[in-house]
Design an enzyme around this catalytic site. Sequence first.
Site, PDB file in Angstrom:
ATOM      1  CG  ASP A 175      -4.747  23.640 -46.364  1.00 37.74           C
ATOM      2  OD1 ASP A 175      -5.085  22.455 -46.272  1.00 37.74           O
ATOM      3  OD2 ASP A 175      -3.631  24.016 -46.773  1.00 37.74           O
ATOM      4  CG  ASN A 222       6.202  18.356 -43.081  1.00 38.95           C
ATOM      5  OD1 ASN A 222       6.447  18.573 -41.892  1.00 38.95           O
ATOM      6  ND2 ASN A 222       4.992  18.070 -43.513  1.00 38.95           N
ATOM      7  CG  ASP A 227       4.733  16.308 -36.134  1.00 36.19           C
ATOM      8  OD1 ASP A 227       4.013  16.361 -37.159  1.00 36.19           O
ATOM      9  OD2 ASP A 227       5.303  15.277 -35.751  1.00 36.19           O
ATOM     10  CD  GLU A 286      -1.388  20.328 -45.351  1.00 37.77           C
ATOM     11  OE1 GLU A 286      -1.123  20.534 -46.544  1.00 37.77           O
ATOM     12  OE2 GLU A 286      -1.257  19.216 -44.810  1.00 37.77           O
TER      13      GLU A 286
END
Length: 341
Positions: A219, A227, A236, A262
Amino acid sequence: MPKSPPSTAEFPRVVPIRTPTPPDLSRGVESADRASEPAAAPEWLADERPTQRAGPSVPAAPVVAAPQDVPVLTVLLGLHAGQVFTLDRDETILGRGREAHVDIDDVGVSRRHARVVRTDAGRYLLEDLGSANGTFVNGRKVHRVELASGDRVQAGPGLVLRFRLVAADEEALAHKLYEGSTRDALTGLYNRKYAGERLATEFAYAQRHGTLLGLVLFDLDHFKRVNDSFGHLAGDGVLRVVAAQVKTTIRSEDVLARYGGEEFVVLVRGIEHRNVGVLAERIRSGVERLSIPWESRTLKMTVSVGVASLSECRPASVDALVAVADERLYRAKAQGRNRVC
């Protein structure tokens, strides 16, 4: 005194209805008085039958040349149901090895299972290459046979394909539909649905044959900050770069998938638990070394990794394997992130 019946002179004379002349649009709309006047039959109706009327013209359909047929094998039954293989060679090897042109990652398929040969006359011959589980066409075991469009080809106990000659546009659409059903649109990796189906298949094979199976779950650390600070486009971009990096790190037989958000998963078969940990550390260090450009900045990322092997699970099950890897992933995060547990 009774009233005498009216004479016929009191009734209007019946005038036959005649087809009016179409208005000349170049002169504008005619007045209502002129439009109501009976008109003589126009010249354009001279050669027509009395019951025919002119209708709106319909453009002729364009003539399109028929595309050339393309030979394909479509998986009907098996892990990769829906996948399409185009037979674009004079000789196409079907198997589970790197030398196979049609690489079918199915445990019941031999490394060199069968081949399809295209003759000079445009026919297609299927030949078994001494496979362990045999090759069948329409339910009959074969060594060498000519294929006809629509034939069902079975390789081993669980893989069924259909041979067909299709138009080129149909072939392209079939490829696109399969990719859309198994791939993550953002990263190009396998999606969670495929990873779950593949894990179930690999677990069944490992149980049946006593082979090794490992799972690496990782992860991205503090991904929400990316973000929040730089926007979702930056996030992205990070996901795409990390996915591409990890893809270069694993073996060709390993399965890398985006598990959600993620989070990513790697299915590892055939190596001991210690070596699964070595692979996980290689993934972690490779991501740590990345420098991801974004506008005028360079972004850095790390990952936390949990590792599990089927040999540790008692009782052994898919759910137990995933649960152990997931628990170790969260332990890695709790211990400071950017580490393998």
